[in-house]
Design an enzyme around this catalytic site. Structure first.
Site, PDB file in Angstrom:
ATOM      1  N   GLU A   1       0.815  -1.220   0.000  1.00 47.99           N
ATOM      2  CA  GLU A   1       0.000   0.000   0.000  1.00 47.99           C
ATOM      3  C   GLU A   1       0.848   1.269   0.000  1.00 47.99           C
ATOM      4  OE1 GLU A   1      -0.667  -2.670   1.777  1.00 47.99           O
ATOM      5  OE2 GLU A   1      -2.656  -3.263   1.069  1.00 47.99           O
TER       6      GLU A   1
ATOM      7  N   HIS B   1     -12.147  -3.928   8.277  1.00 45.48           N
ATOM      8  CA  HIS B   1     -12.560  -3.750   6.879  1.00 45.48           C
ATOM      9  C   HIS B   1     -13.776  -2.848   6.779  1.00 45.48           C
ATOM     10  CE1 HIS B   1      -9.997  -7.282   6.360  1.00 45.48           C
ATOM     11  NE2 HIS B   1     -10.043  -7.107   5.051  1.00 45.48           N
TER      12      HIS B   1
END
Lengths: 331, 328
Positions: free
Chosen positions: A63, A132
């Site tokens: 990321e 999430h």
């Protein structure tokens, strides 16, 4: 313009990506599983076939380097659109976004441009629990140099994403997972919506409700229910959190005298606080006949259990209850 | 090895060597002056001096074209000068002046010369590493033949960003040259305590790219390793990792009391001064006379004097312009 068709929010985002790539060869996509897989939520489905692996680039699970690569490509002349698979994982790219992308232009005396977009799905409601389901928009609003966009409808998603891609600044573009399958009318043509205009999503006289992202849809549903009781609420969606257009909300509160700010992210330190502060510091203050109220996520990690998960963030019934109480003076 | 002038392979001309030595002196003298001006209170904040590491910065940039890119570090004055910065504009930035490279917004730690291909010093250790593949990708996708040198230190080699960056550049065969200036300390943390390996360059194996360790105080070694890596990058073969073993003579920053190392150790490294080494070599092979080298030194000194005078007399930014450049 041709007749708008009804398409989903995910299709609208995809259409924006496709049209941006068709118009500008500098635009390309990068992210995890955005190619063959089509993205974790299918948003980029089919774009690999259409544009090839050069412009739809699957990255390793990195990321920080997804964000950094977008920065480096942007500063050397490209217009990257990066995807971070879940907004939660943006934490792994924070240094690059906050300390590099946001500051590069200013630190270098205005001599660099970082025209990048970072798209990411946020929010709860999928049963994916605490890692999430984050709604972290307030973090980015707090960073000078970044723009933050949070569309609530397919029409806004397409127009705002195309504007974000055309913008020469780094833009954090926050999609909501629960909105991906929602439908709305969207023109087929390329169009942009300015990155600093709120929109009145529903007209009303009794209460101004300012909501973002998925909460706009819930607020509209709540408004329909309240209308049956004779309560007419006006719903305003800022659409872009930074820069923030406060004109419509201030004007609305001057008219209704009451304001309710609704978002999914936890209340404490949430973006709603900023809206309340802006209203209080404006001419709307003199027109208030009740305290401004906030309805937001609880200060809790998003729980797994179905009922607990719903309880953690505002639902339609919560909005109905809060709005009714505020209009009736029962707060 | 095809050696003609004794300084390195035959692609280093007399003019290049003249320029290299001049830049090494400029770095040394610029930093000494900046340090003095800091002590006088004329420059504020902090600064990270690269004195003792000049051969690494100059050797790497000597292998680059003017339109190539570099990503620099918090210890970035040397990189900036080596890439060809205007010393007047650079010193003006240290003074926080409007005409400075960053309009007085960046200072020493964010010195950048975007038009000159220097995409900036970086206040974050390893902060430039994730950006490097992006610069390489920008070059590759626009079908240009530039390269990007990403400077970083031994400290940054232990950041997670190092791993992500080298891996991506390798899998996409990006034109990036990773130049690690191993100056023996990450602030106070010695190399031996921070690594279980002897050479950082051996990590290149993990990413499927060539890795080499060179004497970072030897200009020609750094130049040649970088030249090889640049040729590889320009021809589409991908990135390389070069470790330049060197030493910073000064403390980490202006707050450093240097309790983690001995005076003897510093003296040992100072005996291998990269500038003295290069001078001796140039005289030994008969390319320059001592007198000619003294002229180079004096000219370098003159540019620093001019820069300091220019910077001191330049105007301050208009306070009303404080928000300029936050957004386009």
């Amino acid at each position: 313009m041709s007749e708008p068709r009804e398409i989903t929010y995910a299709q609208a985002v995809r259409e924006a990506l496709r049209q941006a790539m068709q118009r500008d060869p500098q635009v390309f996509l990068l992210g995890e599983d955005i190619g063959v897989y089509g993205g974790a939520f299918g948003v980029t489905d089919g774009l690999l076939d259409e544009f090839g692996s050069e412009r739809v680039r699957d990255t390793p699970l990195s990321e920080a380097v997804i964000a950094g690569t977008a920065i480096g490509a942007a500063v050397t002349g490209m217009r990257p659109v990066a995807e971070i698979q879940f907004m939660d994982f943006i934490t792994l790219a924070m240094e690059q976004l906050v300390l590099q992308a946001a500051k590069m232009r200013y630190m270098f005396g205005g001599k660099a441009r970082v025209p990048m977009v970072l798209r990411t799905p946020a929010g709860s409601g999928t049963g994916a629990a605490a890692q999430h389901s984050e709604s972290l928009e307030a973090w980015f609003v707090h960073v000078p140099g970044l723009k933050v966009v949070m569309p609530s409808t397919p029409y806004d998603a397409k127009g705002l994403l195309l504007a974000a891609i055309a913008d020469d600044n780094p833009v954090i573009f926050i999609e909501h997972k629960l909105l991906y399958k929602t439908k709305g009318f969207v023109p087929e043509e390329y169009y942009t919506l300015p990155l600093a205009t709120s929109e009145i999503k529903r007209k009303g006289k009794d209460l101004t409700l300012i909501a973002t992202s998925v909460l706009v849809a819930r607020a509209l549903e709540a408004a329909t229910q309240l209308a049956q009781e004779g309560i007419e609420i006006e719903i305003i969606d800022p659409r872009t959190l930074k820069p923030l257009d406060t004109a419509a909300m201030i004007q609305s509160v001057c008219k209704t005298g009451k304001a309710l700010v609704v978002h999914e992210a936890p209340m404490t330190g949430g973006f709603g606080g900023e809206i309340v502060a802006q209203l209080c510091a404006s001419e709307a203050f003199d027109f208030l006949d009740a305290p401004i109220r906030r309805l937001a996520g609880l200060d809790v990690p998003i729980p797994y259990n179905r009922e607990l998960e719903k309880r953690a963030v505002p639902q339609v019934a919560d909005i109905v209850r809060e709005a009714r109480a505020l209009v009736r003076g029962e707060y | 090895m095809n050696t003609t002038n004794g300084v390195g392979r035959n692609d280093l001309s007399r003019a290049q060597l003249n320029d290299a030595l001049c830049k090494m002196y400029q770095i040394r003298l610029f930093e000494e002056r900046a340090e003095a001006l800091y002590m006088q209170g004329k420059i504020h904040g902090t600064m990270h001096l690269s004195i003792g590491q000049e051969a690494a910065a100059v050797g790497a940039c000597l292998a680059l074209r003017a339109d190539d890119y570099i990503l620099s570090t918090h210890r970035g004055h040397g990189h900036c000068i080596a890439k060809g910065a205007d010393l007047n504009l650079m010193m003006a930035e240290f003074f926080g002046k409007e005409v400075g490279y960053c309009r007085g917004r960046g200072g020493s730690m964010h010195i950048a010369d975007v038009d000159g291909g220097n995409l900036g010093a970086n206040g974050v250790v390893g902060g430039g590493l994730p950006i490097a593949p992006g610069v390489g990708l920008g070059i590759q996708m626009q079908k240009r033949d530039q390269v990007c040198v990403c400077f970083f230190g031994d400290g940054a080699a232990n950041e997670g960003a190092f791993h992500e960056s080298l891996n991506l550049s390798a899998i996409w065969k990006l034109p990036v040259i990773y130049v690690c200036e191993n100056n023996q300390y990450g602030m106070s943390m010695p190399f031996e305590k921070a690594f279980a390996i002897e050479k950082i360059s051996t990590r290149a194996v993990s990413y499927g790219m060539p890795g080499i360790t060179v004497d970072g105080n030897d200009l020609s070694q750094v130049y040649q390793a970088t030249t090889d890596a640049v040729a590889r990058a320009r021809s589409g073969q991908g990135p390389s990792l070069i470790e330049c073993v060197t030493y910073r003579w000064r403390g980490h920053s202006k707050s450093d009391r240097q309790k983690y190392r001995t005076r003897e150790e510093v003296k040992e490294w100072q005996a291998r001064d990269p500038i003295t080494l290069l001078r001796a070599k140039l005289v030994q092979v008969g390319l320059f006379s001592e007198m000619e080298l003294d002229v180079i030194t004096q000219e370098a000194q003159q540019t620093i004097d001019n820069a300091a005078a220019f910077a001191e007399s330049a105007t301050e930014p208009d306070p009303a312009s404080i928000l300029d450049g936050v957004y386009v």
